[in-house]
Design an enzyme around this catalytic site. Sequence first.
Site, mmCIF file in Angstrom:
data_model
loop_
_atom_site.group_PDB
_atom_site.id
_atom_site.type_symbol
_atom_site.label_atom_id
_atom_site.label_comp_id
_atom_site.label_asym_id
_atom_site.label_seq_id
_atom_site.Cartn_x
_atom_site.Cartn_y
_atom_site.Cartn_z
ATOM 1 N N HIS A 1 5.107 37.962 2.030
ATOM 2 C CA HIS A 1 5.578 36.991 3.079
ATOM 3 C C HIS A 1 7.066 38.086 3.769
ATOM 4 O O HIS A 1 8.001 37.322 4.180
ATOM 5 C CB HIS A 1 6.301 35.721 2.874
ATOM 6 C CG HIS A 1 5.251 34.754 2.373
ATOM 7 N ND1 HIS A 1 4.209 34.720 1.471
ATOM 8 C CD2 HIS A 1 4.978 33.748 3.351
ATOM 9 C CE1 HIS A 1 3.523 33.852 1.593
ATOM 10 N NE2 HIS A 1 3.949 33.034 2.484
ATOM 11 N N GLU B 1 -6.215 31.163 10.653
ATOM 12 C CA GLU B 1 -5.656 32.361 11.562
ATOM 13 C C GLU B 1 -6.726 32.981 12.312
ATOM 14 O O GLU B 1 -6.438 33.263 13.851
ATOM 15 C CB GLU B 1 -4.922 33.141 10.970
ATOM 16 C CG GLU B 1 -3.535 33.114 10.437
ATOM 17 C CD GLU B 1 -3.626 32.092 9.154
ATOM 18 O OE1 GLU B 1 -4.711 32.020 8.574
ATOM 19 O OE2 GLU B 1 -2.592 31.964 8.792
#
Lengths: 323, 326
Positions: free
Chosen positions: B130, B61
């Site tokens: 999530h 990321e």
Amino acid sequence: MRTLLDMYERMAVIRRTEKAAFDLFMAGLVKGTTHLASGHEAVAVGTAAALRPDDYVFATYRGHHHAMAMGASAEECLAELMSKATGVCRAKGGSMHLTKAANGMLGSYAIVGAHLPMAAGAAWSAKLRGTDQVAVAFFGDGATNIGAFHEALNLAAVWKLPVLFICENNFYMEYTPIGAVTAVPHPAADRAPAYSIPAVVIDGNDVTVVRDAVAQAVERARAGEGPTVIEAETYRHHGHSRTDPGAYRPKEEVERWLKHDPLDIARAHLEAQGITPDDVRRVDERAAAHVAAAVDAAKNAPDADPAEAFTDVWADGSATWRS
Amino acid sequence: MAELITYREAVAEGIAREMRRDPDVVCLGEDIGAAGGVFKTTVGLFDEFGAGRVWDTPISEQAIVGAAMGAAMTGMRPVAEIMFSDFLACCWDYLANEIPKVRYMTGGQVTVPLVVRTANGGGLGFGAQHSQSVENWALTVPGLKIVAPSTPADVVGLMASAIRSDDPVVFFEHKGLFASKGAPAPPDHVIPLGKAAVRRSGADVTVVALAATVPLALTAAEELARDGIDVEVIDLRCLIPLDMSTVLESVAKTSRLVVVEENPYQGGWGGTVVSVVAEEGFESLDAPIKRVAAANVPLPFADALEEKVIPTVDKLVAAVRTTVAY
């Protein structure tokens, strides 16, 4: 910077500017902190000498030398440190964020390692636009233990990006010997093979060695052969930052490195080229006069306009957050 | 009437329109190429634009967002995908310290025209790592524009503005809305950033919503209408720029305000909205402001637990009734 004498002069200006920054700090005219680069000049100047004007450079909070090697003036850098309106970042960045975007020097970043992915991104951009520009990230040995270093190297390798990762290994991550926190002897170069990136370890205090190593890596990058890691061994003449006297470094080690000074090494090369000591002295005098004038000009420049606090958050120049 | 399209299809459509218009627009992210994204929000881009403009990345990321930043500073308009918004934490340095600050701290020498897209929000049982709504994370940092659309057409219109923006934009796509359908966007559909939409006009109470809480608020409004409570629903669409003019005008009319937000009550964006109303619209108010937000706990897995934590129609209906009864 076409000649060795040009490179010498740039290093001499940087050395004197760092000395001036220290003196101005002690005189209370520079606030915050400074991370002086005295001793590191050859890495920045040798690299700049091997780049084209349209290449990109990303640097660290110890970045005065990178900005100046890429053409930021002593005056605009000192003015920045002194919170002046004429500062290279209009006094909104300070010592740790010197930037000269017009010359491709796209910033000094003070979160360790953060700019390595950015340099990979600038290299990706060059590749996407079909230019043969290259990007350079300078970083310290300490940055080789942060995640962004590893993510950037891997991405650059798999995307074959025209980027150079140039480690200024000064053997200390802040106050701690790099060897005490890193399992390999060469913190940058020894990691490169894991990413299938070629690496070299060089004498970072010899400006000609740096220039040649960078030139070779640049040639690879422009030819589409991907990234290179260059680990340039060097040494800082001061502590980590303004408050650090560097007492943790053995006296003999400091003395050994002070005798391996980038300016002395360049002088020896100049002499070998037939440049006379008088010629070198004239360059030294010119550098001294240049920095003295820069100090005066920076001192006499207007202070930063407080209204600047509310400009340039957004691209339209404003700071408006509501509509 | 044209066929309805899904919110998910609208994401790819919005990006594709800009990629056709501007060759500097490029995409990068995990599995976004031939795979079309784990949420299928980039389906078709790889086929239409090829590997030269749609780049699969490693699970890195920091490299994704950091590289997008470097590319944005040097002439490209990258659109980076962070698969789940929870993962923004893995590259938070770029969103907190680098991207929003580099223009300012260089005295305006550079711009960073990029979009970070990410799938946000709960309701699908993905558990604590999530499912979060983290739009409030972005709101803590001056220097980021923040978009969170609620309809397919808005996805397209706001994507156009986000990609064309010379400022960095964090674009929150709500996971719970991906399958929802709506009218397709007309050609050349561009919705300016910072312009809220009044989704339902009403006289009795203003409900300010964002992304998935917009359809939730509209459902609650229908239920309340049966009892004669006339709710005005405002879809903020963006958190920065924050369209407080529309909110203040509405509150001046209704005298009552309820905010419905999926991020946690602690530090949620509703706090910023109501603080502005408290400072500038206090005299309009006839009742205390209410905030319906996620509870201050991690998101649990089981539906029965998750529903206890995130806003629901019932919770909003109850909050509006309390406000109106005051």
